[in-house]
Design a protein around this motif. Structure first.
Motif, PDB file in Angstrom:
ATOM      1  N   THR A 417       0.844  -1.206   0.000  1.00 54.05           N
ATOM      2  CA  THR A 417       0.000   0.000   0.000  1.00 54.05           C
ATOM      3  C   THR A 417       0.873   1.247   0.000  1.00 54.05           C
ATOM      4  O   THR A 417       1.807   1.341   0.803  1.00 54.05           O
ATOM      5  N   MET A 418       0.564   2.186  -0.895  1.00 54.35           N
ATOM      6  CA  MET A 418       1.425   3.362  -1.041  1.00 54.35           C
ATOM      7  C   MET A 418       0.613   4.595  -1.399  1.00 54.35           C
ATOM      8  O   MET A 418      -0.257   4.534  -2.264  1.00 54.35           O
ATOM      9  N   ALA A 419       0.865   5.694  -0.697  1.00 56.74           N
ATOM     10  CA  ALA A 419       0.264   6.975  -1.073  1.00 56.74           C
ATOM     11  C   ALA A 419       1.391   7.913  -1.499  1.00 56.74           C
ATOM     12  O   ALA A 419       2.445   7.939  -0.866  1.00 56.74           O
ATOM     13  N   LYS A 491       3.081  14.962   5.469  1.00 51.71           N
ATOM     14  CA  LYS A 491       3.180  13.503   5.379  1.00 51.71           C
ATOM     15  C   LYS A 491       1.869  12.967   4.849  1.00 51.71           C
ATOM     16  O   LYS A 491       0.816  13.594   5.029  1.00 51.71           O
ATOM     17  N   VAL A 492       1.930  11.798   4.211  1.00 54.55           N
ATOM     18  CA  VAL A 492       0.718  11.224   3.654  1.00 54.55           C
ATOM     19  C   VAL A 492       0.744   9.718   3.868  1.00 54.55           C
ATOM     20  O   VAL A 492       1.814   9.099   3.902  1.00 54.55           O
ATOM     21  N   GLN A 502      -1.313   1.997   5.844  1.00 59.64           N
ATOM     22  CA  GLN A 502       0.043   1.905   5.286  1.00 59.64           C
ATOM     23  C   GLN A 502       1.084   2.020   6.395  1.00 59.64           C
ATOM     24  O   GLN A 502       1.011   2.915   7.239  1.00 59.64           O
ATOM     25  N   THR A 503       2.040   1.116   6.385  1.00 60.54           N
ATOM     26  CA  THR A 503       3.014   1.099   7.472  1.00 60.54           C
ATOM     27  C   THR A 503       3.978   2.282   7.388  1.00 60.54           C
ATOM     28  O   THR A 503       4.317   2.725   6.287  1.00 60.54           O
ATOM     29  N   SER A 515       8.720   0.592   1.622  1.00 56.08           N
ATOM     30  CA  SER A 515       7.568   0.997   2.421  1.00 56.08           C
ATOM     31  C   SER A 515       7.949   2.201   3.259  1.00 56.08           C
ATOM     32  O   SER A 515       9.114   2.583   3.333  1.00 56.08           O
ATOM     33  N   GLY A 516       6.955   2.776   3.919  1.00 51.93           N
ATOM     34  CA  GLY A 516       7.158   3.984   4.721  1.00 51.93           C
ATOM     35  C   GLY A 516       6.273   5.095   4.185  1.00 51.93           C
ATOM     36  O   GLY A 516       5.690   4.967   3.113  1.00 51.93           O
ATOM     37  N   TRP A 517       6.135   6.151   4.985  1.00 52.75           N
ATOM     38  CA  TRP A 517       5.309   7.285   4.576  1.00 52.75           C
ATOM     39  C   TRP A 517       6.159   8.298   3.830  1.00 52.75           C
ATOM     40  O   TRP A 517       7.272   8.617   4.259  1.00 52.75           O
ATOM     41  N   GLN A 518       5.602   8.829   2.753  1.00 52.09           N
ATOM     42  CA  GLN A 518       6.301   9.906   2.069  1.00 52.09           C
ATOM     43  C   GLN A 518       6.184  11.168   2.906  1.00 52.09           C
ATOM     44  O   GLN A 518       5.132  11.457   3.470  1.00 52.09           O
TER      45      GLN A 518
END
Ligand SMILES: Nc1nc2c(c(=O)[nH]1)N[C@H]1C(S)=C(S)[C@@H](COP(=O)(O)O)O[C@H]1N2
Ligand SMILES: [Mo]
Length: 525
Positions: A417-419, A491-492, A502-503, A515-518
């Protein structure tokens, strides 16, 4: 200044130049002759491909992180520099000890031949262009070093050579530069000629243009209104073919005639199946919007694209072959030797995994797999999206390893999962007041149910989701923000259809996806 000039005009420097000119001859003659052979058999392409095959995961990751989809250009530049240095050294050796220099050139020729003949889909005769090139390069190196010997102004010229030189008219540096210049110009012409000739002899692009696509038996569900983000500047929901990211190991795009294309389905099956392109045209085709994603995509990166694909469902193909009990994987292989391992059940369920023949209403572009590629919703491309596919082996994960798995990447690759934030850009300067933040999120086969934005470590706030076309396509979003002057951090994160957020655990692309938040910084003025 004088020192530099005398250095550049020293015999060693000129001999190095002779070596580089000879290398240019090797490559360009091979390129010219190569127009009549398999495109993958020219020295630069074959050497580069061999190099790619030995690329460890961290280096692939580094190359994509540093050069993105220009990684191939970077490879060619690196190879060009390496070859120039080697050729320079060989030129100096050949000037002092011709036999040693010649042996070095032959050794390099042998290395290139080895790299050519070990490529997938290359025939032994494809070694000929390299042989021709090596012979031509040797002749040129011999002529140029001889000419150097006849320039008798250097005390350090090898004594025996200088003596030999007296039998012949003496030469000058000027004459040497003229000869090297002519050699270089002829090489450029031969290489360009080879390129043009090769392109003219290949009629693949034309065949693709004139291909008539059949209508699908099942058309793609209509795309709802409002799939596009309300924020201006967000990527188009459908990625035009020309803007679609391209990732593959192919330095020279495979050229496959539809008349010659055949797919073999074999391995742990009751019935081996062979399909021609006409068989695909005659089959019940489906059409589906699917978002492809690359495992090498960094958080916030753009190695993802959404297109409408037309093709034959893989479940239908597998039904014909009837997999045996115990099989759990399909190893798909391309004409140029790439392979991907896809779980068998993923290709048998109802998710529209297909052998695609068209992309956004056109036959597949050559770089995207013409004439046939796999498209599998929910899995990263390296374990599913084989382009130029020619072989499906029904097998088991325990028995077979795919191309990237052999190189340290995972054997399975469900998409994480990615934003992603697309506007404003990271480090942008924006005016105070209302700012539209927007981007794209994906979690293929699970779908996106929420996107949240966090400003300056405040509370998470829900973004407005655009319409959802399906769970196998990406979903866009927008967020209106009242921006106050100063630096700000955004952050998103997304939530998928199973309710999982999303992790925030950072992971590198190796081995199974980042993975990770942008998070990005903006300055509001
Ligand atoms: N033949 C072949 N198919 C391939 C690859 C490859 O290197 N060779 N790369 C895969 C990877 S890693 C990805 S992400 C997708 C990318 O497909 P695209 O270039 O059409 O976007 O193709 C897949 N199919
Ligand atoms: Mo990929």
């Amino acid at each position: 200044m004088k020192n530099l000039r005398s250095r550049l005009g020293s015999p060693a420097a000129l001999a190095a130049l002779a070596g580089m000119a000879a290398a240019a001859v090797v490559l360009s003659v091979a390129e010219l002759a190569g127009a009549f052979f398999t495109a993958r058999a020219t020295p630069l392409i074959a050497l580069g491909s061999t190099f790619i095959d030995f690329t460890p995961p961290w280096m692939k990751d580094f190359a994509i992180a540093t050069f993105g989809t220009n990684d191939k250009v970077a490879l060619f530049v690196g190879m060009g520099l390496t070859i120039a240095v080697l050729a320079g050294v060989l030129g100096m050796v050949a000037y002092r000890r011709w036999v040693l220099g010649a042996a070095g050139v032959l050794l390099m020729g042998a290395v290139i031949v080895a790299s050519v003949v070990t490529r997938a889909g290359v025939k032994p005769l494809d070694a000929l262009p390299t042989l021709f090139g090596t012979i031509a390069g040797l002749v040129v190196l011999r002529l140029l070093t001889r000419q150097l010997w006849r320039i008798k102004i250097w005390p350090e010229a090898p004594a025996d050579r200088a003596a030999k030189g007296t039998e012949r008219p003496a030469s000058t540096r000027r004459a040497f530069f003229a000869a090297t210049g002519i050699t270089a110009a002829a090489s450029v012409m031969a290489a360009t000629g080879g390129r043009l000739l090769g392109a003219a002899r290949s009629n693949i692009a034309q065949a693709r243009q004139s291909l008539q696509l059949p209508e699908p038996a099942t058309a793609a569900p209509a795309v709802p209104a409002g799939v596009q983000s309300a924020a201006a500047g967000v990527t188009p929901w459908i990625t035009p073919n020309n803007d679609f990211y391209r990732i593959d190991t192919a330095l020279s795009v495979p050229e496959i005639n539809v008349e010659d294309w055949e797919l073999r389905v074999h391995g742990l099956v009751e019935q081996e199946v062979r399909l021609t392109f006409q068989d695909l045209l005659d089959a019940e085709l489906i059409e589906s919007h699917v978002t492809l994603t690359c495992v090498s995509n960094p958080v916030g990166g753009n190695l993802a694209g959404n297109a409408k694909w037309l093709g034959v469902p893989l479940r239908d193909v597998l039904k014909m072959a009837r997999p045996q009990p115990g099989a759990d994987m399909v190893l798909s292989t391309s004409e140029d030797g790439f392979s991907a391992s896809t779980p068998l059940e993923v290709l048998q369920d109802d998710r529209d995994a297909m052998l695609a023949i068209a992309m956004n209403g056109e036959p597949l572009p050559l770089e995207h797999g013409y004439p046939v590629r796999m498209v599998v919703p929910g899995l990263y491309g390296f374990v599913s999206a084989t382009k130029w596919v020619v072989d499906l082996e029904v097998t088991r994960f325990a028995d077979s390893k795919a191309y990237w798995t052999q190189r340290g990447w995972s054997e399975r690759g469900p998409i994480k999962t990615m934003a992603r934030v697309e506007v404003p850009r990271s480090f942008a300067k924006v005016a105070a007041g209302r700012v539209a933040i927007g981007g794209t999120a994906w979690a293929q086969t699970r779908g996106i149910t929420k996107v949240e934005v966090q400003i300056d470590n405040g509370d998470w706030a829900e973004a407005t989701l655009s319409a959802e076309a399906s769970v196998i396509t990406w979903r866009q979003w927008s967020f209106d923000w009242e921006a106050t002057p100063g630096p700000h951090y955004i952050k998103v994160r997304a939530t998928d259809g199973t309710g999982e957020v999303q992790t925030d655990q950072r992971a590198d692309p190796v081995p199974d996806g980042a993975s990770g938040w942008q998070s990005l910084m903006l300055t509001v003025e």
